[in-house]
Design an enzyme around this catalytic site. Sequence first.
Site, PDB file in Angstrom:
ATOM      1  N   ASP A 126      81.810 145.662  -5.356  1.00 47.92           N
ATOM      2  CA  ASP A 126      81.941 146.507  -6.449  1.00 47.92           C
ATOM      3  C   ASP A 126      81.089 147.804  -6.323  1.00 47.92           C
ATOM      4  OD1 ASP A 126      82.984 147.627  -8.926  1.00 47.92           O
ATOM      5  OD2 ASP A 126      82.914 145.629  -9.863  1.00 47.92           O
ATOM      6  N   GLY A 161      88.267 154.902  -6.694  1.00 48.70           N
ATOM      7  CA  GLY A 161      88.848 155.691  -6.271  1.00 48.70           C
ATOM      8  C   GLY A 161      88.023 156.867  -6.358  1.00 48.70           C
ATOM      9  N   GLU A 163      84.696 159.485  -4.508  1.00 51.80           N
ATOM     10  CA  GLU A 163      84.372 159.996  -3.385  1.00 51.80           C
ATOM     11  C   GLU A 163      85.415 159.782  -2.255  1.00 51.80           C
ATOM     12  OE1 GLU A 163      79.996 158.479  -2.592  1.00 51.80           O
ATOM     13  OE2 GLU A 163      80.815 157.167  -4.298  1.00 51.80           O
ATOM     14  N   ASP A 182      89.501 151.071 -13.962  1.00 52.42           N
ATOM     15  CA  ASP A 182      89.798 149.551 -14.670  1.00 52.42           C
ATOM     16  C   ASP A 182      91.087 149.515 -15.260  1.00 52.42           C
ATOM     17  OD1 ASP A 182      87.531 148.612 -13.393  1.00 52.42           O
ATOM     18  OD2 ASP A 182      86.814 147.665 -14.993  1.00 52.42           O
TER      19      ASP A 182
HETATM   20  C1  GLA Z   1      84.290 146.767 -12.290  1.00 55.26           C
HETATM   21  C2  GLA Z   1      85.661 146.448 -11.603  1.00 55.26           C
HETATM   22  C3  GLA Z   1      86.511 145.334 -12.268  1.00 55.26           C
HETATM   23  C4  GLA Z   1      85.609 144.084 -12.181  1.00 55.26           C
HETATM   24  C5  GLA Z   1      84.296 144.152 -13.131  1.00 55.26           C
HETATM   25  C6  GLA Z   1      83.277 143.218 -13.341  1.00 55.26           C
HETATM   26  O1  GLA Z   1      84.692 147.044 -13.666  1.00 55.26           O
HETATM   27  O2  GLA Z   1      86.400 147.693 -11.270  1.00 55.26           O
HETATM   28  O3  GLA Z   1      87.563 145.142 -11.663  1.00 55.26           O
HETATM   29  O4  GLA Z   1      85.237 143.528 -11.027  1.00 55.26           O
HETATM   30  O5  GLA Z   1      83.759 145.435 -12.467  1.00 55.26           O
HETATM   31  O6  GLA Z   1      82.121 143.374 -13.724  1.00 55.26           O
END
Ligand code: GLA
Length: 376
Positions: A126, A161, A163, A182
């Site tokens: 992440d 998405g 950079e 998300d």
């Molecule tokens: C980000 C990711 C999610 C998930 C959360 C976990 O928001 O984009 O898909 O993995 O972190 O905290």
Amino acid sequence: MLAKKPPMGWNSWNTFTKDINEEMIMQTADTMVEKGLLAAGYEYLTIDDCWSEMERDANGMLVADHQKFPHGMKYVADYVHSKGLKFGMYSCCGPKTCAGYPGSFGYEFKDAEYFASVGIDLLKYDNCFHPSTPAPLRYNRMAMALKATGREILFSACNWGGENVWEWARSVGAHMYRSTGDITDTFESIRKLSESQLPKLATSAPGCFNDIDMLVCGLYGKGNVGLGMGCTDAQYRYHFALWCMLMSPLMIGCDIRTMSEETYKLLTNKELIAINQDEEARPPMFVEDNHGMKDNIICFRHLAGGEFAIGFFNPYDREQTIMLPYFEIGLDPLCGYGFEIRDLLTGENLGVHRDYFEAKVDATDCRVFRARIVKL
Ligand code: GLA
């Protein structure tokens, strides 16, 4: 080669967030096998954020949460593997994960060793709290750390998405890259995320696929990203069929232990999955709707074996007749060829159509077809 086809599996985040534990994960592994999801292609079971203790141990190693995973993570990984599944875990390129647990910044090689010792097959990586280092370097560093372990680990780069990720994701060893923020369990979110990627699919190909985010099919408003009533079955069909057409990885996000029959049928639809997993992995051409409904998505996609896929996606809240005029894809009315068309969702053979093909599509729903070019 990893990720020859868009990776498929289940991930804990969309439903469970921090409410994860050994028992639930093991039951999910059982369910993936018993309900035939593994047989349908869903092979990765991934635990997302919130799996660790808040602090590293005295040696700087990550430690699984003792209450959630009392036997440690290797025990869970071994169980998942014993079911014939692959096991995925999560970390972050910042010093903390998005939910505030220890992240891998500065610990990349140590953490990769930990993950390899557990026996993971996928790492979702992440983007929260990241330092100012350019993204390609942050992700390449972990990709190299994973390689250094000698274990084959699918690298799922999750940078939402930013950079211009599509320009460098493949170069830094990612096998899939999150191209969007998300997802939430709303039709608006499904539309927004997918439409943002329609012009950006050219670099999504075997070895590294554009990941439009995990599926919300079957949430019906429940769980972490569930909002209100969630979506209708037609909207989940639109979502799943579009993710298949756009070759996105398919990571189930609902609680499969209690999923509805309708959700199960959709997620295991062989014809749609075959389009997602088509070995040539060619993104669709998009045709503009000639009735001026600019938000309709009309896809025409070359498949391996000489056939084509046609997708009609109607995001409007009323029924529409959507049309693919063949001249829009270069098939002149005088050329003497047309398409024989089969409805993928009903199995019905719709016969040979010349000049154009049109079909009624319900509100916020889709129709998907397979076509064969034939001499008239
Ligand atoms: C980000 C990711 C999610 C998930 C959360 C976990 O928001 O984009 O898909 O993995 O972190 O905290």
